[in-house]
Each structure stands twice: as structure tokens, then as C-alpha cells.
Scaffold this active site. Structure first.
Site, PDB file in Angstrom:
ATOM      1  N   CYS A  52     -54.484 -36.498  -2.804  1.00 45.97           N
ATOM      2  CA  CYS A  52     -55.888 -36.916  -2.711  1.00 45.97           C
ATOM      3  C   CYS A  52     -56.681 -35.619  -2.595  1.00 45.97           C
ATOM      4  O   CYS A  52     -56.137 -34.544  -2.813  1.00 45.97           O
ATOM      5  CB  CYS A  52     -56.118 -37.854  -1.525  1.00 45.97           C
ATOM      6  SG  CYS A  52     -55.939 -37.057   0.074  1.00 45.97           S
ATOM      7  N   GLY A  53     -57.921 -35.710  -2.223  1.00 46.53           N
ATOM      8  CA  GLY A  53     -58.745 -34.511  -2.143  1.00 46.53           C
ATOM      9  C   GLY A  53     -58.303 -33.510  -1.093  1.00 46.53           C
ATOM     10  O   GLY A  53     -58.347 -32.309  -1.309  1.00 46.53           O
TER      11      GLY A  53
END
Length: 82
Positions: A52-53
Site C-alpha cells: 500500500c502507500g
């Protein structure tokens, strides 16, 4: 898009009826992963990398995989994907 990547939004793994946003029951989680094409049993997918980020929400996906019975030794969090 990463080649071979499967998108499972973390919100799909949470029980929306719970005020504390807990994970869905194990059977529902298994259905979500199986429908998306994720092999929870490690047979055809010995390694899964979740991302994810920042790595925080990827950890939730990793925990959900472990809740389904996946050996955590085969699941890796790629932190810093942004």
C-alpha cells in the site's frame, strides 16, 4: 500497476456492521481472497507480497491472510511502496 498484482481494498476485509471495524469472519475473508484469485493455502503461491502507500494497510491484509490460515512465513509486507 504491478504485473500479477491483485487488488483487494482493505475496507473489503472489515466488518462494516461493527463499530470498532473488526475483520470479517474467517469464512467471509476466505471467500474474498479466493474470489480475487489468492491461494491462501500456499500451494501455488508460496510467497505473497502485500503493499500500500506506507505499509500500514498492507499489514491489515497480511493479518487477514493469517486469520484465514495462511502461514505468515510466506506473506511479506512491502513498506515504502510510494
Amino acid at each position: 500497476h504491478m504485473p500479477g498484482a491483485i487488488n483487494i481494498p482493505f475496507m473489503d476485509l472489515l466488518d462494516s456492521s461493527s463499530t470498532s471495524k473488526t475483520l470479517k469472519p474467517k469464512d467471509e475473508l476466505k471467500q474474498i481472497f479466493t474470489k480475487a484469485g489468492v491461494d491462501i493455502e500456499n500451494e501455488s503461491t508460496p510467497k505473497i507480497i502485500v503493499s500500500c502507500g506506507s505499509g500500514m494497510l498492507a499489514c491489515l491484509v497480511a493479518v487477514a491472510l493469517e486469520e484465514c490460515g495462511r502461514d505468515p512465513k510466506g506473506t511479506f509486507v512491502y513498506d515504502g511502496s510510494w
